[in-house]
Design an enzyme around this catalytic site. Structure first.
Site, mmCIF file in Angstrom:
data_model
loop_
_atom_site.group_PDB
_atom_site.id
_atom_site.type_symbol
_atom_site.label_atom_id
_atom_site.label_comp_id
_atom_site.label_asym_id
_atom_site.label_seq_id
_atom_site.Cartn_x
_atom_site.Cartn_y
_atom_site.Cartn_z
ATOM 1 N N HIS A 135 -44.478 -60.672 -4.350
ATOM 2 C CA HIS A 135 -43.965 -60.596 -5.722
ATOM 3 C C HIS A 135 -43.388 -59.209 -6.007
ATOM 4 O O HIS A 135 -42.257 -59.082 -6.506
ATOM 5 C CB HIS A 135 -45.112 -60.918 -6.684
ATOM 6 C CG HIS A 135 -44.753 -60.838 -8.132
ATOM 7 N ND1 HIS A 135 -44.690 -61.946 -8.946
ATOM 8 C CD2 HIS A 135 -44.460 -59.786 -8.942
ATOM 9 C CE1 HIS A 135 -44.362 -61.584 -10.172
ATOM 10 N NE2 HIS A 135 -44.228 -60.259 -10.196
ATOM 11 N N GLU A 136 -44.155 -58.168 -5.697
ATOM 12 C CA GLU A 136 -43.696 -56.808 -6.004
ATOM 13 C C GLU A 136 -42.479 -56.433 -5.153
ATOM 14 O O GLU A 136 -41.551 -55.771 -5.634
ATOM 15 C CB GLU A 136 -44.831 -55.807 -5.803
ATOM 16 C CG GLU A 136 -46.088 -56.088 -6.630
ATOM 17 C CD GLU A 136 -45.817 -56.321 -8.112
ATOM 18 O OE1 GLU A 136 -44.799 -55.808 -8.633
ATOM 19 O OE2 GLU A 136 -46.615 -57.033 -8.756
#
EC number: 3.4.24.-
Length: 478
Positions: free
Chosen positions: A330-331
């Site tokens: 996600h990051e």
């Protein structure tokens, strides 16, 4: 001849005597005990590696037979993979361990088109797989003279804190009134391979949680990156781990409960220190820190090639590799220009995807249609140069165990499923011109002039000749 072995299943009728990682924590309230057996042998002519390129295991889940197909993740490690730690006096120590014959696999369940698997076979089978829409874990049990493994559902793991956890990146949602555009509208050149070499750094708290055992920490991180690669392959984007750095003798930055301050400090350290030692494009900081405001990760947006901002920070959420992989993916997505999903974004019919602002339970392994569009729009518009060069050779060993095929062999016959190569003879199948290479597509030489490598600097692109599967260097074109 390949022999199929029968599997004996034994439900837990004996006292639990300990297991690995998750079960050892005592947080699993229901599990099956199984005895996986290999059901496909190493193909004839294959090298005697400790960990085969392809494997297949059979066991039962809920009384039903399961056949697990596994294939070694040959792109997991960059060709110059290294590991760094520090002595008590602060001396930086870097080693270059052999990771050629590694034990990390990706795969699927036979006869389940939507199944996935991310498994390490280092000491038994350990990892997770998706079967009939449900997420399961498998771990070897610590039973004397036994091949017993525990299989349990994600939902049967008791978590300390069930409150919603979120990404710390704000005001980044996909606009709900913006129509979902088709990727075909973008002017993409998929002939150019996008790839990123990443560094993972772990903090002192993470080390303490794992008793400063570098081998345990190493396997945890390798399992995480193996799972991340599986998610990004659906984006047609490659990832390799180029360095693992551990701060077991003390953090090199001020790690705080404020996620933004920690992210900022890590980015500055990357620019001033890490970049000087390791050639990479992105760094992720894995911590056993609990951030304020229920935040479990944070990253800079649109920052993949920036020396300071191509970073993310990730919480060791419940100590589960699947969770950590979802947060890190996600990051990294934010670094690659992807925003949080809006209400119209879906992945395989679900609204719970990797770029949801809150982590789902269990976490998703898929990017949404919105993420796919945003990612490739970012690539098209920004054309970040640091991800255009796929490594010339990621770690993988031909069946002969040499850089070049042995005499008499025309192709890599390690996989019986290779459509170009006859596994029995190591010869190309009738009509095939090639078996692998940057200029080999569907067993045929790529067209002349196709870009196969973009070199760094001002040198012209390397292009296929139409006569070979190899991608020639520019200086040999003349």
């Amino acid at each position: 001849m390949i022999q199929v072995l029968l599997v004996t299943i034994c439900l837990a009728a004996f006292p639990y005597q300990g297991s690995s990682i998750i079960l050892e924590s005592g947080n699993v309230n229901d599990y099956e005990v199984v005895y996986p057996r290999k059901v496909i042998a190493l193909s004839e002519g294959a090298a005697q590696q400790k960990y085969e390129d392809t494997m297949q295991y059979e066991f039962k889940v809920n009384g039903e037979p399961v056949v697990l197909h596994l294939e070694k993740n040959k792109g997991l490690f960059a060709k110059d993979y290294s590991e760094t730690h520090y002595s008590p006096d602060g001396t930086r120590i870097t080693t270059y361990p052999s990771v050629e014959d590694h034990c990390y696999y990706q795969g699927r369940i036979h006869n389940d088109a939507d199944s996935t698997a991310s498994i390490s076979a280092c000491n038994g089978l350990k990892g997770h797989f998706k079967l009939q829409g449900e997420t399961y874990f498998i771990e070897p049990m610590k039973l004397p003279d036994s091949e017993a493994h525990a299989v349990f559902k994600y939902e049967n793991i008791e978590k300390e804190d069930e409150s919603p956890k979120m990404c710390g990146v704000t005001e980044t949602n996909w606009e709900s009134d913006e129509p979902i555009k088709k990727v075909s509208q973008l002017n993409l050149n998929h002939e150019i391979k996008r790839h990123v070499d990443i560094v993972v750094v772990v903090d002192s708290r993470f080390c303490t949680k794992h008793s400063n055992d570098l081998e345990v920490i190493r396997k945890f991180v390798h399992e995480v990156v193996n799972a991340i690669i599986e998610s990004y392959k659906y984006m047609h984007f490659g990832i390799s781990l180029v360095n693992l750095e551990t701060w077991c003798n003390g953090d090199l930055i001020n790690v705080q409960e404020d996620s933004y301050e920690t992210l900022k400090a890590f980015g500055k350290w990357r620019e001033s220190d890490l970049i000087k030692h390791v050639n990479h494009s992105n760094a992720q900081f894995l911590m056993d820190m609990k951030f304020i405001k229920n935040i479990i990760g944070k990253a800079y947006l649109d920052s993949i090639c920036d020396p300071e901002r191509s970073v993310g920070i990730v919480q060791n959420y419940h100590g589960i590799t699947l969770n950590v992989a979802a947060i890190m993916a996600h990051e990294m997505g934010h670094n690659l220009g992807v925003r949080h999903d809006g209400e119209y974004c879906t992945c395989y019919g679900s609204s719970e995807c990797i770029m949801s602002s809150h982590i789902s339970d269990p976490p998703s392994k898929y990017f949404s249609n919105c993420s796919y569009y945003q990612f490739w729009k970012y690539i098209e518009n920004q054309n970040p140069q640091c991800i255009l060069n796929k490594p010339l050779r990621t770690v993988s060993i031909p069946v002969s165990g040499n850089e070049h095929l042995e005499a008499g062999k025309e192709c890599d016959c390690s996989s019986p499923e290779n459509p170009c190569c006859d596994a029995a003879t190591c010869k190309l199948r009738p009509g095939a011109q090639c078996g692998e290479g940057l200029c080999c597509e569907q067993c045929k030489f790529s067209r002349a002039g196709k870009i196969c490598r973009i070199p760094r600097g001002d040198m012209p692109d390397d292009r296929c000749t139409g006569q070979s599967a190899d991608c020639p260097r520019y200086h040999s074109h003349a």
